[in-house]
Every structure is written in C-alpha cells, then in structure tokens.
Scaffold this active site. Structure first.
Site, PDB file in Angstrom:
ATOM      1  N   ASN A 272      -0.637   5.692   3.225  1.00 41.21           N
ATOM      2  CA  ASN A 272      -0.768   6.249   1.880  1.00 41.21           C
ATOM      3  C   ASN A 272      -1.851   7.325   1.887  1.00 41.21           C
ATOM      4  O   ASN A 272      -2.958   7.075   2.349  1.00 41.21           O
ATOM      5  CB  ASN A 272      -1.144   5.112   0.909  1.00 41.21           C
ATOM      6  CG  ASN A 272      -1.255   5.575  -0.527  1.00 41.21           C
ATOM      7  OD1 ASN A 272      -0.997   6.740  -0.848  1.00 41.21           O
ATOM      8  ND2 ASN A 272      -1.642   4.665  -1.397  1.00 41.21           N
TER       9      ASN A 272
ATOM     10  N   SER B 248       0.844  -1.191   0.000  1.00 46.07           N
ATOM     11  CA  SER B 248       0.000   0.000   0.000  1.00 46.07           C
ATOM     12  C   SER B 248       0.881   1.243   0.000  1.00 46.07           C
ATOM     13  O   SER B 248       1.768   1.386   0.840  1.00 46.07           O
ATOM     14  CB  SER B 248      -0.894  -0.004   1.251  1.00 46.07           C
ATOM     15  OG  SER B 248      -1.681   1.153   1.288  1.00 46.07           O
ATOM     16  N   GLY B 249       0.654   2.127  -0.967  1.00 46.85           N
ATOM     17  CA  GLY B 249       1.438   3.357  -1.058  1.00 46.85           C
ATOM     18  C   GLY B 249       2.686   3.239  -1.897  1.00 46.85           C
ATOM     19  O   GLY B 249       3.492   4.165  -1.955  1.00 46.85           O
TER      20      GLY B 249
ATOM     21  N   GLY C 293      -2.946  -2.717  -2.149  1.00 46.39           N
ATOM     22  CA  GLY C 293      -1.688  -3.381  -1.829  1.00 46.39           C
ATOM     23  C   GLY C 293      -1.731  -4.116  -0.498  1.00 46.39           C
ATOM     24  O   GLY C 293      -2.595  -3.881   0.353  1.00 46.39           O
TER      25      GLY C 293
ATOM     26  N   THR D 126      -1.477   2.738  -8.267  1.00 46.92           N
ATOM     27  CA  THR D 126      -2.512   3.513  -8.955  1.00 46.92           C
ATOM     28  C   THR D 126      -1.896   4.517  -9.913  1.00 46.92           C
ATOM     29  O   THR D 126      -2.387   4.711 -11.036  1.00 46.92           O
ATOM     30  CB  THR D 126      -3.402   4.240  -7.918  1.00 46.92           C
ATOM     31  OG1 THR D 126      -4.005   3.267  -7.071  1.00 46.92           O
ATOM     32  CG2 THR D 126      -4.481   5.042  -8.604  1.00 46.92           C
TER      33      THR D 126
ATOM     34  N   SER E 124      -4.845   6.110  -0.876  1.00 51.98           N
ATOM     35  CA  SER E 124      -4.871   4.643  -0.935  1.00 51.98           C
ATOM     36  C   SER E 124      -6.143   4.145  -1.610  1.00 51.98           C
ATOM     37  O   SER E 124      -7.243   4.567  -1.278  1.00 51.98           O
ATOM     38  CB  SER E 124      -4.783   4.084   0.489  1.00 51.98           C
ATOM     39  OG  SER E 124      -4.855   2.678   0.463  1.00 51.98           O
ATOM     40  N   SER E 125      -5.990   3.239  -2.579  1.00 56.51           N
ATOM     41  CA  SER E 125      -7.156   2.607  -3.213  1.00 56.51           C
ATOM     42  C   SER E 125      -7.790   1.655  -2.212  1.00 56.51           C
ATOM     43  O   SER E 125      -7.136   0.717  -1.760  1.00 56.51           O
ATOM     44  CB  SER E 125      -6.731   1.834  -4.469  1.00 56.51           C
ATOM     45  OG  SER E 125      -6.172   2.695  -5.423  1.00 56.51           O
TER      46      SER E 125
ATOM     47  N   GLU F 243      -1.123  -4.879   3.171  1.00 55.68           N
ATOM     48  CA  GLU F 243      -1.021  -3.861   4.229  1.00 55.68           C
ATOM     49  C   GLU F 243      -1.106  -4.481   5.620  1.00 55.68           C
ATOM     50  O   GLU F 243      -1.748  -5.510   5.821  1.00 55.68           O
ATOM     51  CB  GLU F 243      -2.098  -2.785   4.054  1.00 55.68           C
ATOM     52  CG  GLU F 243      -3.517  -3.295   4.092  1.00 55.68           C
ATOM     53  CD  GLU F 243      -4.544  -2.219   3.725  1.00 55.68           C
ATOM     54  OE1 GLU F 243      -4.168  -1.256   3.042  1.00 55.68           O
ATOM     55  OE2 GLU F 243      -5.703  -2.353   4.133  1.00 55.68           O
TER      56      GLU F 243
END
Length: 1006
Positions: free
Chosen positions: A99, A49-50, A322, A54, A102-103, A324
């Site tokens: 993030n 994540s981050g 991602g 994306t 973050s998605s 996490e």
C-alpha cells in the site's frame, strides 16, 4: 467522480432502497439513527492493508461534516476534523509493498455532536519504521515531505539534504512514491498544522525534532577494547544542536548507562560501558521515543483544539491498520494482526453469534448456522491462564531477560513450543512460530521480539532529554525519575492488549455499522481483478455465513418500547404515547400499515421484521406522516405571515389599477396566495425554474394565439424571469404519445416593454416584448401585475409602462402557411355588455370582447383591523386539481437484482508472501461449516405475493371529452379507478393506464 456534492445530495435523507449501495448511504443511516434514537453510533472499517479503509473513513468524515449544520464555531471544528487527516497521515502513514499510503497506526475518532467536537484515540504507532524499513518501502511520509518541501533557510538551519544521506532512510533504497508530490504534501501538512492550532514556534519545533531524529540515525559506533565508541564525532554536532543538548552528554549517554545497585539497604550508582550493539540500541530507542512522543503530541493538539466540556452524542469511526503478511513478519505485524483478530471477533460476536443466540432467547423458531469462531485464536494470543497465551509467555521471558536479546528470543521460542505447541492454531518453524489466523497462516520471525516488547527507554536518556534547552522537547519527557517504581514495567504487548480490550468495550456501547473493504489485487492498479484473492477475503471475513444468517433470519429487530417510540406517529392511538400493553401496541402499528403476518414475529421483548422492504415501508410511512404534519405547520405559519403581507400587497395592487380600470367584486377584497399551482408538489413544472429562484407568482392561465384560439399555460413569475410552460405529446422515442411539460417562453423582466389592459372589468392583459407579444387571461391579474411592476422596477430601476385602452393591438409570431401565418399584428376591441363573464367573438384579425360594468374605477379594498377573516380557500379549480395527497400508503419497492461482475481473473505474483495465504486450521473449520446449509426462511414456504390494495372505483354515467391535456376522456359505462376526490367536484383518477382529472358529476361510485 463517485464522491461529489451530487452524491451527497442524492443520499442525504434518502431511504436505503432508493439508490445503489454507497458509503454515503451508510454514513447517512448512521447520522440519522443517532439523531432519531439519541444513541451513540460507531462504524467499524476492516480489511487487508491497502483495501481502502483510510479512504472510507475520510469519506464518512466529509459526508457527516457536509450534512450536519452549525454556526461559525461548528464550522471551525469541521475544518479541524477534515484537516486532521493530512496531518496524521504525514506523521503516521508510509509506503509499504502492499500500500502506497499505509496507516502505520490505528485510530478511533469520535465525532461529537451538540456543540461540535471530536476526540482522537491512537493505537500502537509502528515506531520501528523510524529506524528501519523492508526493501521497497519508505519511512513515514513526513521525512520525505520535509526534504522536498523545506525552504532554503530551513535546509540550512536543519541540515536538510537528499534522502540517501540519512541512514534511517537509505536502508530500503526507496525514496519516492508513484503519483505523490511530496513537496505539495508538505505544504498541505503545514497548512493542517495551522488549522489545528499549532503556533509558528511549535511548527518550527516539530520540524526541528523530525530533522534531529534523521541526524541522530547517522551516529555510528565502532568497537574499542570490547566497548563502543562513536565512530566520528562530526556526526554528533547536528543532532545535539537540534535537540538542544550538550554534544559530550549525548556521546556519553549513548555509549554508557548508569545502573543502581542495592546492597545491605544502600543504593550505589555504577556507570556501565556499552558494546556496539547496546549503543546502537540506545540510539534507536531514543529516536523511536522522540518520534512516538511527537506523534502523541500532535494527536493531543488535535484533541485540545476540539475538546468539549460535556459529552454529547457521538459517531465513532474505527480506521485501524489492516491484516498484513510480509516477507519477514516481526513483532509489529504480530500486534497488528492481533488487533485485526479482535475486530473480527467483534464482528462475529455482534452478527453471527449474538444474532443466533438472540433468536433462541426471544423464542423465535431457528435452525443454527455453523461458522468459524476465531475466539480460539484470540485466546491463544491473549489468554492469561490455563493455558497462558502467547503474550503472557512473552512478558514472562522479558521480565527475566538480561542485556542480550538474542538468547531471550530463543528462550521464548522454547517456552512457546513447550506450553502451547500442541494448539491446533499454532506451529513452529526454524526461525520462529506460525499462527493460523482467521485470514490465513502467518510465519513470525522471533528475532527481536523480546527487545521490542520490553520497549525500554533508560533513565539516562530521559534525563538527557529533560536537560534540553528547548521547552518543547523538555515537555515531551514529563517523567518523575525520583518516584520509586514498583512491579513489572509495562510491555508493548500488554499496552496493545489493554488498548484493544478497551476499544472493544467502547465499540460494544455503540450501535455498530460495518464497512468491509475488499482488496481486488496486489498491483495497486485499477481494473485488475484477482478472483482467488477476492474469494479468499470473502471467505475469511465470514461474509457468506453472515448473508446466510441474514437471509434465513430477520433484517430488523427492536425492543418493543423503542419500536413504539419510533413509529408512534403512524396512528392516533399510538401518538404521542401508547397507553396499553407494549406488545399490543406493536401489533396495532403493524396492522395499521397492513404488514403481512409472515413478515414479522414478536419475541418476548422484541419485534423482528423479516424483509428490508417491510422495514422501508414503515420508514416511508413515518417520513410521509412527518412530512404531512410539517406541511400543516408550515401552511399555518405561512398563512399567518401571508395574511399581513398580502393585505399590504392587496392595497399596493389596487393602487396599480386605481382610477384606470373597473374592478371585479371578488378581485378587490380577496387574499393573495402567490403560488396557485403548488410548485413544491410539481417538480415537472419546477424543473424549468432556476434551482434557487424564488416563486413570486404561479397560476394556470389562458393564452390566445394568432387565431384567438385558447390554450392553457402555466404562468410563473420569479424575481428575474417570466415563464410560460405548456404541454405537448412526445412524437418520438420510448415515451411516444405521452404528454410532457415544455418550456414555451422565458422572458427576462427587463426585456418587457409594457403591459396593456382594457378599462373594463375583464381579465385579459397583453405582455409586450420585442420579438412578439403574449395575450393572457387570469382571474388573478391584479396580484400578478402588482408583483410584475415591483420586480420590474427592482431589476431595471425603471417603472413598468401600463397602458389602458379599449382597443388593444399586439404583435404575433410568424407561423406556417395560411391566411393567418404571416407575422404582423392583431387587435382586441372591448365594449360594454351584460353580465360579469366576458363574451368573445373573433372576426378576422380582430377579437371583440363584451362585458358588463364592474365596480367603479376608484374602488379600493376595505381596511381590515386584526387581520383577514377566517374562511375557506380562495384558490381556483387549477390549484385544487393539482394537489395530490402526501399521506398515501406506499407500496413495497421492487427488489433490485444484483449485477454480476464477470471479470477475468488476473494473477501476477512476484513474491511468495504476496500470494493468497494458506487458510490453515481456520479455513478447514470454515469449509466444514459450509456443509450445513439451511433453507432460506428456516424451511418455511415462500409467502404468496401480497395483493395490491384495491382503490375505489366509479362508473361513467355519460361520455366526456377531455378539454385539456391533464383531463381524462371516457365513454359511458367505463370503469375509472379513483385516486383522489377533490371538494371542487373535479376528481383525479386512472383509466387504461392513463391518469388525469374528470368531473365527479359524470360518474357514480361502485
């Protein structure tokens, strides 16, 4: 800037070795493979994540949309593709501690080619974020955008105020994101809604629903006689108003539930009053359902705006949340990390496992390379039987649970310990369980697992929403409540498992490409490098093992028929189709490019090529072949067009000199070519001309200076300028002594005052300009003058003055010291003589030119019916000398050494969960696999370097002194390497590291 139009241009159509690694290089490779092989492609983007997944997906979308063609309709689709990003990010992304953008959902989008289109598929939106967030995090971006960007009218109608007023936003205490302007983002989101086709009414309804969810969260409950009642009726009014439902109906459905009881074949409905915990659960379930269905509606709108009737070739891009680890990891993190585990499994299956198995199957000599296969972790989570996986046990517990969730969670923990407690990658702790993922150990808090997995929205709530006075909200709840349900209701884990396996099947049908995003730090700051974190990611992603397999194995493999199809153009025997056995055809193609035996192996059905450089050689040869044939086609077509165009031009040109100047015999009846230099093949000359300027005329001419000495110049005419380009030796720097092109003059056409010529058949003409004049000589003067007259009139709306006289005067530029150095004028005197070649005699400041009589001044070209006759080329020596073969075999490119980054590790860890996780059992197995390190090339000795192909050589019979900068000087008996032989008699070669032209009749071949 690293992602500008310059980079797009740099990587478009370029071979991979030509430029440094870049995401555009991968995107271009994906696009070209799809077009050439007619196969669907996919890009799998993975990382923590981050780490930048994306952003990487956005760059792929923008690159493909820029390099692919299309008309207005396709451009509209491209706009939707690019505008879908801010819309989905507003509703699906949020700030987390790892993030800022973050998605919180996964997406797989397919860009469809042909008539243009795209299809989105979204996975598991983290809907629990709607009702609660961890400290330091935010809800979805759209809430804060609305509160900052709403107009005064919207604020009044929607009850919009500051974020700390809303329970769904104030739990984390974080309302802003550094360097993010929520007001501007709101404007971009609304614009994106318009682009994807949402009407103004739908846009208003979307915002109304977003505000309604915020107000719904402010309804709180207190306990009265063990039953829940709404604490303040005032907080019911606004959500009921925005959702279009009765206030008392909302109150009733949140605090009670209708249950069906079956007894003796009869069904009876019973109203059950809820406690405060159950009432809060109903409120939150409604909020999550509204937001999830709204998000699905937006994805559906994007798909409808770009839907196509038939399926064409596609490029799929997977951008999913991602891996996490947080302070508290709940059901959502469990699902997210499971999907990442599945993606890692794809990577292992398609690279490490499948590649090594393929070598064995194809009979290629191979020493196995050990690696950690995370299939054991995937089975631990999703297996159905023997032993059952974690998700199956979770579904069983949910099927038997009652109203209270806490007891079910403890039951789940007990069952997990009993059934999979001995698994190597599983362990338990006092609040839940631990899974040893491929990326490290993660501790999951079991609290709330069962409630969130059940994902139940009771019929009472659905009925309430279906009674809304707003059609938009009604349409979000299309369920048929009368239909009798059979079997278990689907759970969240079963849905995500089904989606994950469906995704894997989709990806397996495409040719995969990978982007592995590495996160350098947890501070979200540039130039901050945490070495231990980066090392950990490189290890668990299996990158080292992948490099070892690639280094020992083969960079490229292809089934015989596809290899033959792709490289058929390389030889006459294989084009358009190889007639014999496929294996022999592959060998024939490899021999045609002189590929070394140790650079390839033939398996049972596939050819394997070892080094990327060998593959690049094949690709470059193929490109050159296509380029060469394309030029042949272009040349034939241009000649066809030019014949008609230049016949007309020749007639116009003769009118310019008609009754004013004698004509040469060859001049009056020849084809016009325009570009006698071949500017497309000479970027060193083309660089001085504007990038989008059209070349009307280009020729190597003779220029006379103040002393009437001659020097060669490239004369280039465009619709706006007249260029004179020369050559000079570099006097300083690393290129000292080398010859380079220099722009000598650039004259605006409307600044030309006149052009002077004699009345005889000579080729001299003077271009008069305000500063000083240029005396030039060209055999193509008639063609040049006709084009200059036409372009001058277009530029200045006036006719160019042409002067004809046998005594011409011209201004010279002021020079250095000496008798001829002052600025002033010189004269050229023309007189009759003998022969067709002009004889020049300089005398002081006068140049005397004598030449024999030519054709009469009233001569005109004969008219041709049916076009110009076929014949040889009429271009002069200059154009032939400048041509270089496009079909020359390229040599293998050099291997570029990788730059080593020497950044000092900086570790700043504020919270324990942000540190690099314990690698657990997966890490142990990885470390064990490292002990076996096969030699590169499976122990084969390093092949000797391939000898360079020897070019033909010749020996000088006589000495020759160069007459121009593009010629070679040599002595008798010098050995010259021949690069090109030209029918004109002037050859192109190399001597003592210098390349140039030389007369072929001065040498003999060795």
């Amino acid at each position: 800037p690293y992602f500008t139009d310059r980079e797009v241009e740099l990587y478009q159509g370029a071979a991979q070795y030509e430029n440094p690694p870049h995401i555009y290089a991968l995107a271009d490779n994906v696009y070209r493979n799809m077009m050439i092989d007619s196969e669907n492609q996919c890009v799998i983007i993975s990382g923590e994540s981050g780490a930048g997944k994306t952003v990487a997906a956005k760059y792929i979308m923008s690159y493909v949309s820029k390099v692919s063609g299309g008309g207005d309709k396709v451009q509209h689709v491209k706009d939707i593709i690019l505008q879908s990003n801010p819309l989905l990010e507003a509703f699906g992304n949020a700030k987390t501690v790892r993030n800022n953008n973050s998605s919180r959902f996964g997406k797989y989008f397919e860009i469809q080619f042909g008539r243009g289109g795209m299809k989105f598929q979204n996975f598991l939106l983290e809907k629990s974020r709607v009702i609660s967030q961890n400290p330091g995090e935010r809800n979805f971006h759209i809430y804060y955008q609305l509160l900052e960007g709403a107009t005064s009218e919207q604020r009044e109608n929607l009850g919009v105020t500051t974020p700390d007023y809303y329970f769904y936003l104030n739990q984390s205490g974080t309302y802003t994101v550094e360097d993010v302007n929520d007001k501007k983002e709101f404007s971009d989101t609304m614009e994106a809604m318009s682009v994807v086709g949402l009407s103004m009414d739908d846009q208003d309804a979307v915002l109304q629903l977003v505000a309604g969810i915020l107000h719904l969260g402010n309804i709180s409950f207190r306990e009265e006689n063990n039953y829940a009642v709404v604490e303040s009726q005032d907080f019911l009014a606004f959500p009921a108003f925005l959702l279009g439902i009765p206030q008392d109906g909302l109150c009733s459905k949140l605090t009670s539930r209708t249950m069906d009881s079956k007894w003796g074949g009869k069904t009876e409905s019973i109203s059950v009053t809820l406690n405060t915990e159950q009432a809060s659960f109903s409120r939150d379930a409604l909020s999550k359902a509204l937001y999830t269905r709204l998000f699905d509606f937006l994805v559906d709108c994007i798909n409808k705006a770009m839907e196509k009737e038939q399926e064409d070739l596609t490029i799929g891009v997977l951008d999913i949340y991602g891996f996490e680890i947080f302070q508290r990891n709940g059901f959502e993190q469990f699902c997210i990390n499971f999907v990442n585990e599945k993606l890692q499994q794809i990577f292992i299956e398609l690279t490490l496992k499948a590649e090594q198995e393929e070598y064995v199957q194809e009979g290629i000599k191979w020493s196995p390379i050990e690696y950690f296969n995370n299939k054991v972790v995937c089975d631990l989570i999703e297996s159905k039987l023997n032993p059952p996986g974690l998700m199956s046990i979770l579904d069983d517990v949910c099927a038997t649970m009652h109203a209270k969730g806490e007891g079910a969670d403890q039951t789940l923990l007990q069952k997990l310990q009993g059934q999979i407690g001995s698994h190597e990658h599983f362990s338990s702790w006092n609040k839940g369980f631990i899974i040893h993922h491929y990326a490290g150990k993660v501790s999951y808090d079991v609290s709330g697992f069962c409630e969130r997995n059940r994902d139940v929205l009771f019929n009472d709530i659905i009925e309430l929403m279906q009674s809304s006075e707003f059609p938009f909200i009604k349409a979000l709840f299309p369920e048929n409540l009368e239909a009798e349900k059979k079997g278990r209701p689907s759970t969240a884990s079963s849905k995500i498992k089904k989606q994950a396996n469906s995704l894997v099947q989709t990806l397996m049908k495409c040719t995969p490409h990978y982007i592995r995003c590495i996160k350098p730090n947890e501070t979200k700051k540039p130039r901050d490098w945490e070495e231990t974190r980066v090392k950990h990611q490189v290890e668990y992603l299996g990158l080292r093992e992948n490099i070892r397999v690639r280094r020992a194995g083969y960079a490229y493999r292809r089934v015989f028929n596809k290899f033959l199809q792709r490289y058929a153009i390389l030889t006459k025997e294989s084009w358009p189709k190889w007639r014999g056995e496929q294996r022999q055809g592959v060998l024939h193609l490899l021999k045609s490019v002189h590929m070394d035996q140790d650079q390839f192996q033939l398996g049972k059905t596939k050819v394997f090529i070892k080094a990327p450089e060998s593959l690049f050689l094949l690709e470059e040869m193929r490109e050159r072949k296509y380029n060469g044939y394309a030029r042949v086609i272009q040349k034939a077509w241009r000649k066809h067009i030019a014949v008609r165009k230049f016949v007309k031009m020749r007639e116009e040109a003769s009118d310019v000199l008609l009754n004013k100047k004698e004509r040469r015999r060859n001049s009056i009846n020849r084809n016009f070519v325009g570009d006698y230099i071949g500017m497309d093949n000479h970027p060193e000359v083309r660089q001085f001309v504007g990038r989008r300027e059209r070349i009307d005329f280009a020729d190597v001419v003779v220029k006379y200076d103040r002393r009437f000495r001659t020097v060669k110049r490239d004369l280039v005419l465009t619709p706006k300028f007249l260029y004179l380009i020369g050559r000079e030796k570099v006097k300083q720097g690393p290129d000292k002594g080398q010859i380079q092109e220099v722009l000598k003059r650039k004259i605006e056409l409307n600044k030309i005052q006149s052009v002077s010529l004699s009345t005889l058949q000579d080729d001299l003409f003077i271009v008069h300009e305000e500063e000083y004049d240029s005396v030039l000589q060209s055999v193509f003067k008639t063609e040049f003058l006709s084009l200059l007259v036409k372009r001058y009139q277009e530029k200045s709306d006036q006719k160019l003055v042409l002067k004809f006289n046998n005594l011409l005067e011209f201004k010279v530029k002021k020079g250095g010291w000496g008798p001829f150095s002052s600025s002033g004028s010189r004269q050229i005197q023309f007189q009759g003589g003998d022969g067709d070649e002009a004889i020049l005699k300089p005398s002081g400041k006068v140049l005397q030119v004598s030449i024999g009589p030519g054709l009469p001044k009233n001569s005109t070209p004969p008219s041709r019916k049916g076009g110009a006759p076929r014949g040889g080329s009429t271009s002069s020596r200059h154009s032939l000398l400048r041509q270089q073969s496009n079909m020359e075999q390229p040599s293998l490119p050099r291997l570029q050494s990788q730059r080593r980054h020497d950044h000092q590790a900086q570790q700043q860890h504020d919270m324990g969960f942000m540190e690099v996780p314990d690698q657990g059992a997966a890490g142990l197995q990885r470390r064990m696999s490292k002990d076996v390190k096969p030699l590169p090339g499976v122990g084969r000795p390093k092949p000797a370097p391939r000898p360079k192909p020897r070019s033909p050589q010749c020996k000088a019979l006589y000495a020759y002194d160069a007459q121009d900068t593009d010629e070679l000087s040599f002595n008798a008996d010098d050995v010259i390497e021949i690069l090109t032989e030209d029918p004109s008699g002037w050859w192109f070669g190399r001597l003592r590291g210098r390349e140039g032209m030389f007369p072929g009749n001065y040498v003999e071949k060795i």
